[in-house]
Design a protein around this motif. Structure first.
Motif, short mmCIF file in Angstrom:
data_model
loop_
_atom_site.label_atom_id
_atom_site.label_comp_id
_atom_site.label_asym_id
_atom_site.label_seq_id
_atom_site.Cartn_x
_atom_site.Cartn_y
_atom_site.Cartn_z
N PRO A 1 -3.32 -1.09 8.01
CA PRO A 1 -4.18 -0.04 8.31
C PRO A 1 -4.02 1.18 8.57
O PRO A 1 -3.37 1.50 7.94
CB PRO A 1 -4.31 -1.06 10.06
CG PRO A 1 -2.06 -0.64 9.67
CD PRO A 1 -2.57 -1.01 8.75
N ALA A 2 -5.22 1.92 8.86
CA ALA A 2 -5.29 3.40 8.71
C ALA A 2 -5.05 4.15 10.13
O ALA A 2 -5.58 4.18 11.43
CB ALA A 2 -7.30 3.28 9.07
N VAL A 3 -3.56 4.67 9.84
CA VAL A 3 -2.90 5.72 10.09
C VAL A 3 -3.18 6.69 10.29
O VAL A 3 -2.03 6.62 9.00
CB VAL A 3 -1.50 4.55 10.84
CG1 VAL A 3 -0.93 6.20 11.79
CG2 VAL A 3 -2.49 3.12 11.33
N PRO A 4 -3.54 7.89 10.87
CA PRO A 4 -3.16 9.44 10.18
C PRO A 4 -0.93 9.36 10.13
O PRO A 4 -0.39 8.90 11.09
CB PRO A 4 -3.72 10.17 11.38
CG PRO A 4 -3.92 8.83 12.07
CD PRO A 4 -4.05 8.57 11.96
N PRO A 5 -1.33 10.83 9.35
CA PRO A 5 0.60 10.36 9.48
C PRO A 5 0.61 11.78 10.29
O PRO A 5 -0.03 12.07 11.79
CB PRO A 5 0.86 12.09 8.67
CG PRO A 5 -0.47 12.26 7.57
CD PRO A 5 -1.96 11.05 8.36
N ASP A 6 2.43 10.60 11.10
CA ASP A 6 2.69 11.74 12.66
C ASP A 6 2.17 11.39 13.91
O ASP A 6 1.60 11.64 14.26
CB ASP A 6 2.72 12.88 12.22
CG ASP A 6 3.62 14.00 11.59
OD1 ASP A 6 5.52 13.00 11.59
OD2 ASP A 6 4.04 14.74 11.05
N ALA A 7 1.55 9.64 13.32
CA ALA A 7 0.74 9.37 14.64
C ALA A 7 1.74 8.22 15.87
O ALA A 7 2.16 7.91 15.10
CB ALA A 7 -0.39 8.39 14.14
N GLY B 1 10.60 9.06 8.12
CA GLY B 1 9.17 9.92 8.75
C GLY B 1 10.36 11.02 9.05
O GLY B 1 10.98 11.01 8.96
N LYS B 2 8.93 11.96 8.85
CA LYS B 2 10.01 12.63 10.21
C LYS B 2 9.51 13.26 11.38
O LYS B 2 9.21 12.66 12.21
CB LYS B 2 8.36 14.05 9.46
CG LYS B 2 9.06 15.22 10.19
CD LYS B 2 7.05 16.49 10.16
CE LYS B 2 7.21 17.41 10.65
NZ LYS B 2 5.82 17.88 10.36
N LEU C 1 4.11 9.47 6.80
CA LEU C 1 3.01 9.81 6.17
C LEU C 1 2.04 8.96 6.59
O LEU C 1 1.01 8.54 5.87
CB LEU C 1 3.29 8.55 5.23
CG LEU C 1 5.34 9.43 3.65
CD1 LEU C 1 5.90 7.83 3.41
CD2 LEU C 1 5.02 10.22 3.39
N GLY C 2 1.92 7.97 7.79
CA GLY C 2 1.27 7.34 8.22
C GLY C 2 0.83 6.68 6.56
O GLY C 2 1.86 5.78 6.53
N SER C 3 -0.44 5.73 6.86
CA SER C 3 -0.97 4.41 6.46
C SER C 3 -2.27 4.68 6.22
O SER C 3 -2.84 4.88 7.11
CB SER C 3 -0.68 3.18 7.51
OG SER C 3 -0.77 2.23 6.83
N VAL D 1 0.90 -0.78 -0.05
CA VAL D 1 -0.27 -0.11 -0.03
C VAL D 1 1.06 1.21 0.25
O VAL D 1 1.49 1.58 0.64
CB VAL D 1 -1.36 -0.49 1.22
CG1 VAL D 1 -2.08 1.25 1.46
CG2 VAL D 1 -1.86 -1.04 1.66
N ALA D 2 1.08 2.20 -1.11
CA ALA D 2 0.81 3.43 -1.06
C ALA D 2 0.28 4.30 -0.24
O ALA D 2 -0.91 4.15 0.36
CB ALA D 2 1.46 4.20 -2.57
#
Length: 407
Positions: free
Chosen positions: A180-186, A58-59, A175-177, A16-17
Motif C-alpha cells: 500500500p501507499a506509505v511514504p518513507p519514515d512514516a 529501515g532508518k 523505504l516506505g511502500s 513490490v520494490a
C-alpha cells in the motif's frame, strides 16, 4: 498490509520494490520465476544497498513519545479508550498498544507459531487511511507481516480490539511502500481485532503439495525482506522455508513431489547465502553454498557465491578455480567474467607482493647463489689440480723404479 503478506492462507504474489527503486537486483535470489543471471555487471558484483541498521531494518529514528494531542486524536476515533492506558511494548516509545475492547482473558492469547487471523485497519498519523482488510491470516512470529503485528498480536486476547502506534522502523521503514501507499519514515496507527488463533498443521501429515506451497510462500516473503535490505529477516524466512522442505513425511509422496521439495530447498539455500553475504557472515554463506552444491554440483549461482566467499576470505587460488568452473557452465555470463577478472588481478598483485617481501627478508638470494656457486667451482678446480699433481708425482716415482730395476 505488508508487501507479499499472507492473506487467507495465500501470499500476495506481487512483490513490490520500494518507490523509485529498481528491482533488477532481485536476480540474486531464486524466485518463483527463478531469476536469470543479469547481463549488467554492476547490478550484482558491486551493488551497495542501504545498510541494515538493526533487525527491524529501515532508518533508525529517535522520535519522542507521542504527545497528549496525538493521544486525544486517537481517542476521538475510538469508542472506549478508557479500558487501559497506553502500554509501551518495547520501552523505547516506538511501539505502543492500547486496549479498546477487552478480550476473553490472558489465557486466550495466541502463541508464537500459531496461525492467527485479524481484522486490520491501517492509517497514517494524519488520519489518511492506508488500507482496511477484514481477514489477514499469518503465522505469528514467522515474519510474514510487518514487525509491529508480530510483536503486538501475541499480546492480545481473543476478540480483543486494540489501537497500536508504530514507529516507522517497525512498519515500512525508511523505504516506505508503493503498495500500500506509505511514504518513507512514516509512523502508523493500526486498529487490530484478533479473530482467531489455531495451531499450525503438522508438517509430517501435510500433503506434499501443500507443504511445497507453504515453503514457497515463506521463501517469497524472504525475497521481499531481501529486496527491502532487511537481510536478517530474510534469513529467518528462508530458514523457516528450509525446515518445511526438510520435514519428514508420514503421507505418500511422489518422486516428482520429492524433486520439487529438493528444488525448493536449493532455492532457499541459495537465497540464504546471498543474504548471509550481505551481512558478512562468510562461514555461514559458505556452508549454504556447499549444501547447494552437494545436491546440484553444477549450480552456477552457488558456485559464483562460493567463489566470492572464498575470495573475501583470501583464498584466491581456490576462488579462481571455483569461478572458472562456473564460467565454463555459463561462458557468456558477464557477471562471472567481471568477478573472475577482478580476482585474477588481485591474486597476481598478491603474489607479486609476496615475492617482493621474500626478497627483502632473504637479502639478494641471486647474488648469494652465484657466490656460493663460484666458491664451489673454485674448490672443485683446486681439488682437481691437487689430484692431478699428485698423480703425476706418483707416476714419476713409479717410472724411476722401473728404470732402476731394468738397469
Amino acid at each position: 498490509m505488508a508487501d507479499g503478506e499472507i492473506v487467507n492462507g495465500s501470499a500476495d504474489n506481487q512483490e513490490v520494490a520500494p518507490s523509485g527503486k529498481k528491482s533488477g537486483r532481485a536476480w540474486l535470489l531464486d524466485s518463483g520465476e527463478d531469476f536469470s543471471m543479469l547481463d549488467d555487471v554492476e547490478d550484482d558484483v558491486d551493488d551497495d544497498l542501504p545498510p541494515l541498521e538493526d533487525a527491524g531494518g529501515g532508518k533508525k529514528k529517535d522520535s519522542p513519545a507521542k504527545d497528549a494531542t496525538k493521544a486525544d486524536a486517537v481517542a476521538d476515533r475510538t469508542s472506549s479508550t478508557e479500558l487501559e492506558e497506553w502500554l509501551d511494548v518495547l520501552g523505547n516509545g516506538q511501539l505502543r498498544k492500547k486496549v479498546v475492547e477487552a478480550g476473553a482473558g490472558p489465557d486466550s492469547r495466541p502463541q508464537r507459531g500459531q496461525n492467527v487471523t485479524i481484522h486490520l485497519k491501517t492509517t497514517l498519523t494524519d488520519g489518511t487511511v492506508v488500507e482496511e482488510l477484514p481477514n489477514v491470516s499469518f503465522t505469528l512470529g514467522d515474519g510474514d507481516v510487518l514487525q509491529v503485528l508480530d510483536l503486538t498480536v501475541q499480546l492480545m486476547e481473543m476478540s480483543e480490539k486494540a489501537l497500536i502506534e508504530a514507529g516507522a522502523k517497525y512498519a515500512y521503514g525508511a523505504l516506505g511502500s508503493s503498495t500500500p501507499a506509505v511514504p518513507p519514515d512514516a509512523d502508523l496507527i493500526l486498529e487490530v481485532q484478533l479473530l482467531s488463533a489455531e495451531d499450525a498443521p503438522d508438517l509430517e501429515l501435510m500433503p506434499p503439495s501443500e507443504r511445497i506451497s507453504l515453503a514457497n510462500r515463506k521463501r517469497e516473503r524472504g525475497n521481499i525482506h531481501y529486496q527491502r535490505t532487511d537481510y536478517a529477516f530474510a534469513i529467518n524466512s528462508y530458514g523457516i522455508a528450509l525446515q518445511i522442505t526438510e520435514a519428514t513425511s508420514r503421507v505418500d509422496i511422489s518422486q516428482q513431489e520429492e524433486e520439487e521439495l529438493l528444488d525448493m530447498k536449493v532455492k532457499c539455500l541459495n537465497n540464504m547465502a546471498a543474504a548471509q553475504l550481505k551481512l558478512d557472515h562468510y562461514e555461514a554463506a559458505l556452508r549454504s553454498c556447499v549444501s547447494v552444491l552437494a545436491h546440484q554440483p553444477d549450480n552456477v549461482k552457488a558456485l559464483f557465491r562460493k567463489g566470492k566467499v572464498l575470495a573475501l576470505q583470501g583464498e584466491y587460488a581456490e576462488a579462481i578455480k571455483t569461478l572458472k568452473r562456473a564460467l565454463k557452465l555459463e561462458p557468456s555470463n558477464k557477471t562471472i567474467h567481471a568477478e573472475l577478472s577482478k580476482l585474477v588481478k588481485k591474486h597476481s598483485d598478491q603474489k607479486g607482493a609476496e615475492q617482493a617481501m621474500y626478497k627483502k627478508m632473504l637479502g639478494n638470494p641471486t647474488n648469494a647463489s652465484v657466490q656460493k656457486h663460484r666458491a664451489k667451482s673454485s674448490w672443485s678446480l683446486s681439488w682437481k689440480w691437487l689430484f692431478g699433481a699428485t698423480a703425476v708425482a706418483i707416476g714419476g716415482v713409479a717410472l724411476s723404479v722401473v728404470i732402476a730395476a731394468r738397469n
